[in-house]
Design a protein around this motif. Structure first.
Motif, PDB file in Angstrom:
ATOM      1  N   LYS A   1       0.846  -1.195   0.000  1.00  0.00           N
ATOM      2  CA  LYS A   1       0.000   0.000   0.000  1.00  0.00           C
ATOM      3  C   LYS A   1       0.878   1.239   0.000  1.00  0.00           C
ATOM      4  N   LEU A   2       0.409   2.296  -0.668  1.00  0.00           N
ATOM      5  CA  LEU A   2       1.172   3.531  -0.779  1.00  0.00           C
ATOM      6  C   LEU A   2       0.570   4.616   0.106  1.00  0.00           C
ATOM      7  N   GLY A   3       1.335   5.070   1.109  1.00  0.00           N
ATOM      8  CA  GLY A   3       0.889   6.152   1.975  1.00  0.00           C
ATOM      9  C   GLY A   3       1.341   7.505   1.446  1.00  0.00           C
ATOM     10  N   ASP A   4       0.852   8.578   2.041  1.00  0.00           N
ATOM     11  CA  ASP A   4       1.199   9.932   1.594  1.00  0.00           C
ATOM     12  C   ASP A   4       2.691  10.213   1.721  1.00  0.00           C
ATOM     13  N   ASN A   5       3.328   9.643   2.737  1.00  0.00           N
ATOM     14  CA  ASN A   5       4.753   9.869   2.975  1.00  0.00           C
ATOM     15  C   ASN A   5       5.614   8.727   2.455  1.00  0.00           C
ATOM     16  N   GLN A   6       5.075   7.947   1.533  1.00  0.00           N
ATOM     17  CA  GLN A   6       5.794   6.795   1.006  1.00  0.00           C
ATOM     18  C   GLN A   6       5.995   6.887  -0.503  1.00  0.00           C
ATOM     19  N   VAL A   7       6.933   6.080  -0.985  1.00  0.00           N
ATOM     20  CA  VAL A   7       7.233   5.983  -2.405  1.00  0.00           C
ATOM     21  C   VAL A   7       7.173   4.511  -2.802  1.00  0.00           C
ATOM     22  N   LEU A   8       6.410   4.203  -3.853  1.00  0.00           N
ATOM     23  CA  LEU A   8       6.305   2.834  -4.352  1.00  0.00           C
ATOM     24  C   LEU A   8       7.449   2.571  -5.326  1.00  0.00           C
ATOM     25  N   VAL A   9       8.197   1.492  -5.083  1.00  0.00           N
ATOM     26  CA  VAL A   9       9.398   1.214  -5.861  1.00  0.00           C
ATOM     27  C   VAL A   9       9.353  -0.194  -6.455  1.00  0.00           C
ATOM     28  N   GLU A  10       9.737  -0.295  -7.717  1.00  0.00           N
ATOM     29  CA  GLU A  10       9.973  -1.601  -8.342  1.00  0.00           C
ATOM     30  C   GLU A  10      11.393  -2.016  -7.961  1.00  0.00           C
ATOM     31  N   ILE A  11      11.512  -3.108  -7.252  1.00  0.00           N
ATOM     32  CA  ILE A  11      12.816  -3.525  -6.737  1.00  0.00           C
ATOM     33  C   ILE A  11      13.653  -4.173  -7.850  1.00  0.00           C
TER      34      ILE A  11
ATOM     35  N   LYS B   1       2.747  13.501  -0.405  1.00  0.00           N
ATOM     36  CA  LYS B   1       3.705  14.377   0.276  1.00  0.00           C
ATOM     37  C   LYS B   1       5.149  14.134  -0.168  1.00  0.00           C
ATOM     38  N   CYS B   2       5.329  13.286  -1.176  1.00  0.00           N
ATOM     39  CA  CYS B   2       6.678  12.947  -1.641  1.00  0.00           C
ATOM     40  C   CYS B   2       6.971  13.419  -3.062  1.00  0.00           C
ATOM     41  N   LYS B   3       5.991  14.003  -3.705  1.00  0.00           N
ATOM     42  CA  LYS B   3       6.109  14.292  -5.131  1.00  0.00           C
ATOM     43  C   LYS B   3       7.161  15.354  -5.454  1.00  0.00           C
ATOM     44  N   LYS B   4       7.522  16.194  -4.478  1.00  0.00           N
ATOM     45  CA  LYS B   4       8.561  17.198  -4.716  1.00  0.00           C
ATOM     46  C   LYS B   4       9.957  16.603  -4.619  1.00  0.00           C
ATOM     47  N   SER B   5      10.043  15.425  -3.986  1.00  0.00           N
ATOM     48  CA  SER B   5      11.351  14.810  -3.760  1.00  0.00           C
ATOM     49  C   SER B   5      11.662  13.686  -4.745  1.00  0.00           C
TER      50      SER B   5
ATOM     51  N   PHE C   1      17.715   3.991  -3.797  1.00  0.00           N
ATOM     52  CA  PHE C   1      18.029   2.911  -2.869  1.00  0.00           C
ATOM     53  C   PHE C   1      17.488   3.305  -1.508  1.00  0.00           C
ATOM     54  N   GLY C   2      17.283   2.311  -0.655  1.00  0.00           N
ATOM     55  CA  GLY C   2      16.763   2.634   0.665  1.00  0.00           C
ATOM     56  C   GLY C   2      16.529   1.408   1.521  1.00  0.00           C
ATOM     57  N   SER C   3      15.795   1.643   2.589  1.00  0.00           N
ATOM     58  CA  SER C   3      15.436   0.557   3.502  1.00  0.00           C
ATOM     59  C   SER C   3      13.946   0.608   3.779  1.00  0.00           C
TER      60      SER C   3
ATOM     61  N   VAL D   1       7.937  -2.572  -3.278  1.00  0.00           N
ATOM     62  CA  VAL D   1       7.882  -2.204  -1.873  1.00  0.00           C
ATOM     63  C   VAL D   1       7.524  -0.726  -1.747  1.00  0.00           C
ATOM     64  N   SER D   2       6.863  -0.359  -0.659  1.00  0.00           N
ATOM     65  CA  SER D   2       6.605   1.043  -0.338  1.00  0.00           C
ATOM     66  C   SER D   2       7.572   1.459   0.765  1.00  0.00           C
ATOM     67  N   ALA D   3       8.319   2.534   0.515  1.00  0.00           N
ATOM     68  CA  ALA D   3       9.329   2.992   1.467  1.00  0.00           C
ATOM     69  C   ALA D   3       9.004   4.391   1.963  1.00  0.00           C
ATOM     70  N   GLN D   4       9.281   4.642   3.240  1.00  0.00           N
ATOM     71  CA  GLN D   4       9.125   5.979   3.793  1.00  0.00           C
ATOM     72  C   GLN D   4      10.115   6.927   3.114  1.00  0.00           C
ATOM     73  N   ILE D   5       9.688   8.157   2.874  1.00  0.00           N
ATOM     74  CA  ILE D   5      10.511   9.115   2.144  1.00  0.00           C
ATOM     75  C   ILE D   5      11.853   9.359   2.820  1.00  0.00           C
ATOM     76  N   ASN D   6      11.874   9.370   4.157  1.00  0.00           N
ATOM     77  CA  ASN D   6      13.134   9.654   4.858  1.00  0.00           C
ATOM     78  C   ASN D   6      14.104   8.468   4.840  1.00  0.00           C
ATOM     79  N   ASN D   7      13.671   7.324   4.292  1.00  0.00           N
ATOM     80  CA  ASN D   7      14.546   6.153   4.171  1.00  0.00           C
ATOM     81  C   ASN D   7      14.957   5.890   2.727  1.00  0.00           C
TER      82      ASN D   7
END
Length: 334
Positions: free
Chosen positions: A26-36, A77-81, A89-91, A100-106
């Protein structure tokens, strides 16, 4: 979506099974959906699937923590970043999957010229080693730094960080092959910790002084006290050996030494301003070539091979970061 889904704790990583119909993240407002595109494996992944790690998410859940890939969609809330097509890359929890859906700060943009395989193992390993030596141990130019398991994921990074700081590095490993790898990534000296007199070898190298800093992801704090300098610092990173030590505190007193812990995952909650500081410093080191990811020579393809990679880590047959390409396709330089 294909993913490894846990419905109960496992006795062994051989029991990991790929679910071809796993739920989409699921994709939250502060998350980014990524194809791994690539996922990195860690020793703690083994502990997590067995229910032996400190973090125990509820069932069902998808294990795996480090990844690299391409942005599919950014939350409101992530579209500017981040935008669709960005290479990142991230965690995030749930990386043993195709998405995977990742928090923007990760999440971070992959540095130019770095492959997905190289970037997959950056998000935990690198800040762990950097924060341990820079923030916690305060390693200085010209000091002696002993890095245990220096051919492993965090160990190889610690060698590079220590050299970037201007320290003199003594690496340990359990075989001549791993000692050669440690020297290749920058260690000045290499010692086999299976030798009965390895502490005496370290003391000889340092002219009898001992090392100023010990970086330990293995569980060798007590043996290392024999070759640490007066006023030295020992940093506890992990317990790959499976042994949680009982330390003779009289020796801590007599040698005026400090035993310090480092758990990078706790910084986001307890000291979040350090996050940008550490990453800015590391991106500068990547740009200068002083830090370069070390990927295990065999990259595994397909989620079915996650268990094979974890087994290789458990048997200490690997070096650097072990990486899996989830969909089995080969990656390339960006």
């Amino acid at each position: 979506m294909k993913a490894i889904v846990l419905n109960n704790w496992l006795k062994d990583v051989d029991e990991l099974v790929v679910d071809n119909n796993a739920p989409e993240p699921k994709l939250g407002d502060n998350q980014v959906l990524v194809e791994i595109k690539a996922v990195a494996l860690n020793f703690f992944d083994i502990l997590q699937v067995q229910g032996k790690y400190q973090e125990k998410p509820p069932f069902p859940h998808i294990p795996g923590t480090e990844f690299s890939g391409i942005v599919i969609k950014a939350g409101e809330k992530c579209k500017k970043s981040f935008k669709q097509g960005d290479k990142v890359f991230g965690s995030a929890s749930g990386c043993f999957a195709e998405r995977v859906s990742a928090q923007i700060n990760n999440l971070h943009l992959i540095p130019d010229g770095m492959s997905f395989e190289e970037a997959a193992g950056l998000s935990i390993t690198y800040p762990t080693s950097y924060a341990a030596l820079v923030i916690r141990a305060k390693l200085q130019k010209g000091e002696w730094c002993l890095v245990h398991a220096a051919a492993g994921g965090v160990g190889a990074v610690a060698v590079q960080v220590a050299k970037a700081l201007g320290a003199k590095v003594i690496a340990t490993g359990g075989s001549s092959e791993k000692l050669a790898i440690a020297k290749k990534v920058g260690a000045d000296y290499a010692v086999n910790y299976k030798d009965k007199d390895w502490q005496k070898q370290v003391l000889k190298i340092t002219g009898g002084k001992g090392v100023d800093v010990v970086y330990d992801p293995v569980g060798l704090i007590v043996p290392s006290i024999k070759c640490i300098a007066w006023n030295g610092r020992l940093v506890v990173i992990g317990f790959v050996s499976g042994n949680i030590e009982k330390v003779p505190t009289n020796l801590v007193l007599l040698k005026n030494i400090s035993i310090i812990g480092l758990f990078w995952g706790s910084y986001a909650k307890n000291d979040p301003e350090r996050n940008d500081e550490v990453w800015n410093d590391m991106f500068n080191l990547f740009g200068s070539g002083k830090l370069k990811p070390l990927v295990y020579e065999k990259v595994f393809h397909g989620l079915d091979n996650v268990k094979v990679g974890l087994k290789a880590i458990a048997n200490r047959n690997t070096f650097g970061k072990v990486v899996v390409i989830p969909n089995g396709a080969r990656s390339s330089k960006l």
